[in-house]
Design a protein around this motif. Structure first.
Motif, mmCIF file in Angstrom:
data_model
loop_
_atom_site.group_PDB
_atom_site.id
_atom_site.type_symbol
_atom_site.label_atom_id
_atom_site.label_comp_id
_atom_site.label_asym_id
_atom_site.label_seq_id
_atom_site.Cartn_x
_atom_site.Cartn_y
_atom_site.Cartn_z
ATOM 1 N N HIS A 47 0.565 -1.448 0.274
ATOM 2 C CA HIS A 47 0.163 -0.417 -0.297
ATOM 3 C C HIS A 47 0.782 1.429 -0.054
ATOM 4 O O HIS A 47 0.457 2.571 -0.472
ATOM 5 N N GLY A 48 1.990 1.427 0.382
ATOM 6 C CA GLY A 48 2.748 2.472 -0.049
ATOM 7 C C GLY A 48 3.400 3.187 2.054
ATOM 8 O O GLY A 48 3.470 4.654 1.649
ATOM 9 N N LEU A 49 2.583 2.071 2.762
ATOM 10 C CA LEU A 49 2.451 3.496 4.236
ATOM 11 C C LEU A 49 4.214 2.432 4.617
ATOM 12 O O LEU A 49 4.064 1.499 5.221
ATOM 13 N N LEU A 50 4.761 3.518 5.377
ATOM 14 C CA LEU A 50 6.098 3.181 5.453
ATOM 15 C C LEU A 50 5.373 4.237 7.485
ATOM 16 O O LEU A 50 4.984 4.764 7.941
ATOM 17 N N HIS A 51 5.675 2.915 7.920
ATOM 18 C CA HIS A 51 4.918 2.789 9.440
ATOM 19 C C HIS A 51 5.677 3.785 10.386
ATOM 20 O O HIS A 51 6.644 3.733 9.985
ATOM 21 N N SER A 52 4.945 4.487 10.682
ATOM 22 C CA SER A 52 5.486 5.212 12.094
ATOM 23 C C SER A 52 5.422 4.024 13.480
ATOM 24 O O SER A 52 6.297 4.040 14.436
ATOM 25 N N GLY A 53 4.524 3.408 13.452
ATOM 26 C CA GLY A 53 4.603 2.201 14.346
ATOM 27 C C GLY A 53 3.116 2.359 15.158
ATOM 28 O O GLY A 53 2.870 1.325 16.026
ATOM 29 N N GLY A 54 2.223 3.591 15.153
ATOM 30 C CA GLY A 54 1.409 3.890 15.528
ATOM 31 C C GLY A 54 0.399 2.340 15.365
ATOM 32 O O GLY A 54 -0.339 2.452 16.461
ATOM 33 N N ARG A 55 -0.310 2.098 14.271
ATOM 34 C CA ARG A 55 -0.384 0.653 14.296
ATOM 35 C C ARG A 55 -0.518 -0.013 14.557
ATOM 36 O O ARG A 55 -1.497 -1.002 15.646
ATOM 37 N N TYR A 56 0.448 -0.839 15.235
ATOM 38 C CA TYR A 56 1.331 -2.111 16.076
ATOM 39 C C TYR A 56 1.123 -1.891 16.960
ATOM 40 O O TYR A 56 1.346 -2.170 18.164
ATOM 41 N N ALA A 57 1.139 -0.358 17.951
ATOM 42 C CA ALA A 57 1.156 0.061 18.905
ATOM 43 C C ALA A 57 0.600 -0.538 20.582
ATOM 44 O O ALA A 57 1.516 -1.341 21.275
ATOM 45 N N VAL A 58 -0.861 -1.227 20.615
ATOM 46 C CA VAL A 58 -1.077 -1.293 21.418
ATOM 47 C C VAL A 58 -1.088 -2.988 21.344
ATOM 48 O O VAL A 58 -1.108 -3.859 22.271
ATOM 49 N N ARG A 59 -1.226 -4.024 20.142
ATOM 50 C CA ARG A 59 -0.985 -5.248 20.436
ATOM 51 C C ARG A 59 -0.539 -5.800 20.320
ATOM 52 O O ARG A 59 0.470 -6.969 21.176
ATOM 53 N N ASP A 60 1.032 -4.777 19.792
ATOM 54 C CA ASP A 60 2.148 -6.032 18.908
ATOM 55 C C ASP A 60 3.257 -4.955 19.702
ATOM 56 O O ASP A 60 4.088 -4.362 18.288
ATOM 57 N N ARG A 61 3.827 -4.359 21.009
ATOM 58 C CA ARG A 61 4.777 -3.268 20.999
ATOM 59 C C ARG A 61 6.383 -3.519 20.264
ATOM 60 O O ARG A 61 6.896 -2.782 20.314
ATOM 61 N N ALA A 62 6.608 -4.726 20.246
ATOM 62 C CA ALA A 62 8.235 -4.554 19.840
ATOM 63 C C ALA A 62 8.126 -4.942 17.899
ATOM 64 O O ALA A 62 8.848 -3.950 17.552
ATOM 65 N N SER A 63 6.547 -4.845 17.432
ATOM 66 C CA SER A 63 7.035 -4.588 15.879
ATOM 67 C C SER A 63 6.952 -3.330 16.444
ATOM 68 O O SER A 63 7.241 -2.714 15.519
ATOM 69 N N ALA A 64 5.768 -2.691 16.565
ATOM 70 C CA ALA A 64 5.960 -1.127 17.552
ATOM 71 C C ALA A 64 7.382 -0.187 17.077
ATOM 72 O O ALA A 64 7.455 0.548 15.933
ATOM 73 N N ARG A 65 7.148 -0.831 18.298
ATOM 74 C CA ARG A 65 9.126 -0.694 18.674
ATOM 75 C C ARG A 65 9.986 -0.376 16.916
ATOM 76 O O ARG A 65 10.928 0.762 16.665
ATOM 77 N N ASP A 66 9.884 -1.761 16.383
ATOM 78 C CA ASP A 66 10.888 -1.721 15.389
ATOM 79 C C ASP A 66 10.581 -0.598 14.802
ATOM 80 O O ASP A 66 11.646 -0.340 13.523
ATOM 81 N N CYS A 67 8.671 -0.903 14.154
ATOM 82 C CA CYS A 67 8.989 0.500 12.868
ATOM 83 C C CYS A 67 9.725 1.702 12.744
ATOM 84 O O CYS A 67 9.814 2.317 12.296
ATOM 85 N N ILE A 68 9.552 2.208 14.721
ATOM 86 C CA ILE A 68 9.613 3.845 14.677
ATOM 87 C C ILE A 68 11.489 3.887 14.008
ATOM 88 O O ILE A 68 11.663 4.798 13.979
ATOM 89 N N VAL A 69 12.074 2.674 14.747
ATOM 90 C CA VAL A 69 13.095 2.798 14.737
ATOM 91 C C VAL A 69 13.835 2.752 13.258
ATOM 92 O O VAL A 69 14.339 3.072 12.490
ATOM 93 N N GLU A 70 12.987 1.801 12.593
ATOM 94 C CA GLU A 70 13.576 1.548 11.554
ATOM 95 C C GLU A 70 12.744 2.863 9.737
ATOM 96 O O GLU A 70 13.517 3.311 9.596
ATOM 97 N N ASN A 71 11.789 3.375 10.477
ATOM 98 C CA ASN A 71 11.000 4.272 9.837
ATOM 99 C C ASN A 71 12.170 5.575 9.688
ATOM 100 O O ASN A 71 12.467 5.947 8.432
#
Lengths: 552, 467
Positions: A47-71
């Motif tokens: 879809h073209g979305l570079l995640h900030s991690g917000g989408r995963y923050a509640v359910r999957d903190r590890a993924s959310a953390r990876d997202c913001i670092v990688e972003n």
């Protein structure tokens, strides 16, 4: 023919190219093989979305953390593929209002910077947004063009001394004495066999990774999770907009280039090569679009497509086909990735599989995979992909409209259009010189590759005008032997390229065929069927679909 | 304003119907939102190009009776072959009188080359197309015009050569001076250049050397917009070779020529043409026998009522705007909201392959043998309303190669015979006549009863009528 390398990577998506780049930068002799074109699989159907991690923050903190670092890392290293649109999470009347506060807390915990902004400001920035939203939060989401990203990755692999072989399908892994030591591949354009011997094989085939692992006798159950998206024919928003609620169908709207993409659905499918976009998915996406942007359906839907996520959880069996929503939601399968060492897992040495994950975190997955490669090879080499930018040239974000600027300033001071400056695709402003350049660089006469290289045929006319022109240019190039490869039957290859290109466009149009699209279809049929009789071209083979659509 | 006949739509069916009506002395108005679909297409008249197996047809005369028998709800079957023949004769004579002859005969299709190098059957073509006949065993040279992005003769050349073994096909590069260079050159730009005798004299001098002795030279269809026959003759003479045109991407210059010819015929016969307004239908809801009163044109912030004894709807299919689909699985007629045949299952509208047999192509208004729209029970809805051309249900015009033939036959049938019984005053007579004594040429048309029932022989039996 047989070639040797240290590391062989299978799969030319973001993951495979990421691993190849990482390994090449660590100084390994690296070869990557891809059965189709770059971004042929899931990375190109994103879809073209570079995640900030917000989408995963509640359910999957590890993924959310990876997202913001990688972003943050990707913004530094691949700015050219990123449009810094910023993102919003909005609470619409259809979202549970009590979700926002825990979401805010979770974002704070994992380090995603969130700023609540006044509704009036959100609506001023995004005037088409639902005026009934009750809260709006700014996050560092961005838009990422995966075609641009993958091209930059491939260029960077080559720069670092690695090699990328496109249109090489792996027929089987070579297993000798309990360890994998390469793969037998077939060039799908020339039918030639190429054996690649390697110290270490990294399987990054995504939803197809199970098929690859099976050839070495390893059972790897990757669940293909189909996600359908629709591109709307205009930038309804200039910021990525997310619904502030637990992740669900049709709750993100991403401005990408000239379009905006609403996504996605999530349906488990049997076969990553065979799936259809279903009417309910289109209907669902449009209905959810209405929640974000009132009168969403009145805008023109340009095309629909689907990608297959490689969902994986160790120990989890294969999901039932067709399951979505409801009892056992495949959204609950973690978006986190797994790096599998088949030596410890299956007793098959020198084979690593990288499965799961998402585009935003490809670099991290690659780093971890390359770390494992180093351990297996008994060497210590530092990962450098977080620091080294893709290229010196692309040091700024992608600017929407830059392409128009280039075209508006073609030619010399006389204001005349020079040879090669003619526009071949009006919708996406592609010039003849660009088409010729891309064909020259290409390893095979496939017009569909031009689409991924140049966005040729991706606009509202869906190749109605440019397909014929591109076929004509391809013909001239082949006659001038500008091609790297000897094509067995050039005439058949050109005709098939034209028909495959048109068929591929049709596949994406068919699910959204009403209103202006139906007029466009009749126009395109009047051109290709009535005026050109392209359906009666001699020597053309039946277009091969990829992935194939199920026929009812 | 009051007219005898109002035609809605300015494509081939609409302009031809309007011209016929005007020539017969009717006070005629042709009103249309846009310029119709002629500028998209070939400028030829396809009558029947392909048989049921998809093979090219040699002779429409031979193939048509069988075709009609197999497709009893096809517009050709309803209009009748006489209407097709008479319509084509009338169209030919209109084009002749305008100095732009169409060449052909129902008994034999031309087989002409396309710009990708396929072979296309068509029945009537402008003079400037004729020398491209692929069955003529004579060497062919195709003109490559560097800088013109809409024609790729080398592609056509190799594809044609792979189908034709008894003569050589070559390409020659010919320069095109004076074309616009501050933007892309369109076919219309080049056509206007070729209207000028001085330009032709200038370019042919340079080209002669390149062509050295070619027997026939194929160009993209850009050889003159206003003066094509003169341009072709002049070029042929100057080059010492036969010259022919191949249709290309829109804008279609030959299509525009045909549009201009018919507009001229219409206006010379006293008919009026209004382009631009959005059009809605006007119906007399109070009359005992339902009739249409005319149309309303909406333009520039005001509405104008146009009244007429008869209205001919020639608004086309989805491309023309006669049919509209606002969402998946729903279709409607745009002016009078007539019932149309279509499937409400969106999945069944389209074939999986782009060039497959798309069921949607056959959607449209079902008509009787005088081209009057029918309701779900097979009854004539308005006795003074006719639907012609691409709006009429039951044909896959592109798949059959019948796009323009249907326009001509149905327009003729709606306008020309107009027997006294078809005058809009005695519906019962018409209905009786249709049931008990069908006229010769409509015998193949379905009876009102059989319309509702499914008929395995017909190709559109899966469609149901939706109102």
């Amino acid at each position: 023919m047989t070639l040797g390398t240290e590391i062989l990577i299978i799969g030319g998506g973001a993951t495979g190219l990421g691993v190849a780049r990482d390994c090449a930068l660590r100084g390994f002799k690296t070869i990557l093989v891809e059965k189709g074109d770059l971004a042929h699989g899931t990375s190109g159907r994103y879809h073209g979305l570079l995640h900030s991690g917000g989408r995963y923050a509640v359910r999957d903190r590890a993924s959310a953390r990876d997202c913001i670092v990688e972003n943050r890392i990707l913004r530094r290293t691949f700015p050219d593929a990123i449009e810094d649109t910023g993102g919003l999470f909005v609470v619409t009347p259809n979202d549970p209002p009590e979700y926002a506060n825990p979401w805010l807390a979770a974002c704070a915990e994992v380090g995603i910077p969130v700023e609540e902004i006044p509704i009036a400001l959100a609506l001023k920035e995004e005037p088409l947004l639902n005026p009934k939203i009750s809260r709006a939060f700014r996050v560092p989401d961005a838009a990422c063009d995966s075609f641009d990203l993958l091209h930059a990755l491939a260029a960077s692999v080559r720069e670092a001394g690695g090699e990328v072989y496109l249109r090489h399908r792996v027929e089987s892994l070579i297993v000798e004495g309990g360890r994998v030591c390469g793969a037998v591949t077939r060039n799908v354009a020339t039918d030639e066999r190429l054996t690649l011997r390697a110290e270490m094989v990294v399987n990054c085939a995504g939803a197809w990774a199970g098929q690859i692992a099976a050839t070495a006798g390893c059972e790897l159950r990757v669940t293909p999770g189909k996600g359908t998206m629709i591109a709307m024919n205009s930038r309804l928003v200039n910021t990525v907009v997310n619904r502030c609620h637990p992740p669900d169908d049709g709750d993100i709207l991403v401005p990408v280039g000239t379009v905006s993409v609403i996504g996605t659905t999530e349906v488990v499918v049997e076969n990553p090569d065979q799936y259809a976009i279903e009417a309910w998915e289109v209907e669902k996406l449009l209905a959810e679009g209405e929640v974000l942007v009132p009168r969403f359906r009145e805008f023109r839907a340009l095309r629909a497509w689907a990608g297959v996520r490689p969902l994986f959880e160790e120990g989890r069996g294969k999901k039932e086909e067709g399951s979505h929503e409801g009892d056992e939601n495949s959204r609950l399968i973690s978006r986190a990735h797994s790096i599998l060492d088949h030596e410890t897992r299956d007793g098959v040495g020198r084979l690593i599989s990288v499965v799961g994950g998402k585009l935003t975190t490809f670099r991290l997955m690659a780093e971890q995979a390359a770390d494992l490669v180093c351990r297996k090879m008994n060497v210590t080499r530092e990962c450098r992909t977080a620091e080294i930018p893709a290229s010196e040239a692309g040091k700024t974000y992608h600017i929407h409209g830059a392409r128009l600027g280039n075209v508006e300033h073609r030619g010399d001071m006389t204001g005349r259009i020079g040879e090669g400056d003619e526009i071949i695709c009006e919708c996406e402003l592609v010039t003849r010189a660009q088409v010729e350049e891309a064909l020259k660089a290409s390893a095979s006469p496939v017009l569909n590759d031009l689409r991924r290289d140049l966005r040729l045929g991706m606009g509202p006319c869906q190749a109605g005008f440019c397909a014929y022109r591109a076929a004509g240019i391809l013909n001239s190039q082949l006659q001038m032997s500008n091609f790297k490869l000897k094509i067995r039957n050039p005439q058949s290859a050109i005709n098939s390229a034209l028909l495959e290109f048109l068929q591929e466009r049709w596949k994406g149009l068919r699910p959204v065929m009403w209103g202006a699209n139906l007029k466009q279809l009749e126009l395109d049929l009047t051109i290709y069927r009535h005026t050109l009789a392209a359906d009666r071209l001699p020597l053309s083979r039946e277009p091969e679909e990829y992935p194939t659509e199920k026929t009812a | 304003m009051r007219y005898d006949v109002i035609v809605v739509g300015a494509g081939l069916a609409g302009l031809f119907a309007g011209s016929l009506a005007a020539q017969r002395g009717a006070k005629t108005l042709v009103v249309a939102r846009g310029i119709g679909a002629m500028p998209v297409g070939t400028g030829c008249i396809d009558v029947l190009g392909y048989d049921a197996k998809g093979e090219r047809i040699t002779s429409p005369t031979t193939a048509l009776p069988k075709f009609i028998k197999a497709n009893r709800k096809h517009p050709y079957a309803l209009a009748g072959l006489n209407a097709l023949e008479n319509g084509l004769t009338a169209l030919k004579s209109m084009c002749d009188s305008a100095g732009y002859p169409l060449v052909g005969d129902l008994s034999a299709n031309h087989w002409l080359p396309t710009a990708v190098g396929s072979i296309r059957p068509t029945c009537f073509a402008p003079e400037s197309f004729i020398a491209g006949e692929v069955r003529r065993a004579e060497p062919m040279t195709l003109a490559a015009l560097p800088g013109f992005r809409d024609f790729y003769p080398h592609l056509a050349m190799s594809n044609l050569q792979s189908q034709i073994t008894n003569y050589p096909i070559t390409a020659a590069s010919l320069s095109l001076p004076d074309r616009p260079t501050h933007r892309e050159a369109y076919a219309t730009d080049l056509a206007r250049l070729f209207d000028d005798a001085n330009y032709r004299a200038k370019v042919t001098k340079a080209w002669k050397g390149e062509l050295n002795g070619a027997a026939r030279v194929g160009f993209p269809a850009i050889l003159g917009l206003a003066h094509n026959p003169a341009a072709r003759r002049d070029l042929a003479e100057r080059l010492g070779a036969e010259v022919f045109e191949i249709p290309i991407l829109p804008p279609s210059v030959p299509g525009m020529r045909l549009f201009n010819v018919l507009r001229e015929v219409l206006q010379e016969a006293g008919g009026k043409l209004i382009l631009g307004p959005e059009i809605t239908g006007r119906v007399d809801g109070r009359a005992l026998t339902p009739r249409v009163l005319g149309v309303t044109g909406h333009a520039a912030g005001k509405s104008t009522i146009y009244e007429a004894d008869r209205v001919i709807l020639a608004t086309g299919g989805f491309l023309g705007g006669g049919l509209i689909s606002e969402r998946a699985g729903v279709a409607a007629e745009s002016i009078f909201d007539l019932p149309i045949t279509y499937s409400s299952q969106p999945e069944s509208w389209f074939a999986p392959r782009l060039f497959g047999a798309h069921p949607f192509a056959r959607f449209g208004v079902r008509v009787d043998d005088l081209m009057r729209p029918l309701d779900a029970h097979g009854e004539v809805m308005y006795e003074n309303l006719h639907a012609v051309g691409g709006l009429v249900a039951g044909a896959d015009r592109l798949g059959e190669g019948s796009r323009e033939g249907i326009d001509v036959a149905t327009a003729w049938r709606a306008i020309a015979p107009a027997p006294p019984s078809a005058r809009p005053d005695d519906k019962t007579t018409i209905a009786r006549k249709r049931r008990k004594a069908p006229p010769e040429e409509s015998r193949l048309s379905p009876s009102p009863d059989s319309i509702a029932s499914t008929d395995a022989e017909t190709t559109d039996d899966t469609n149901s009528i939706h109102i």
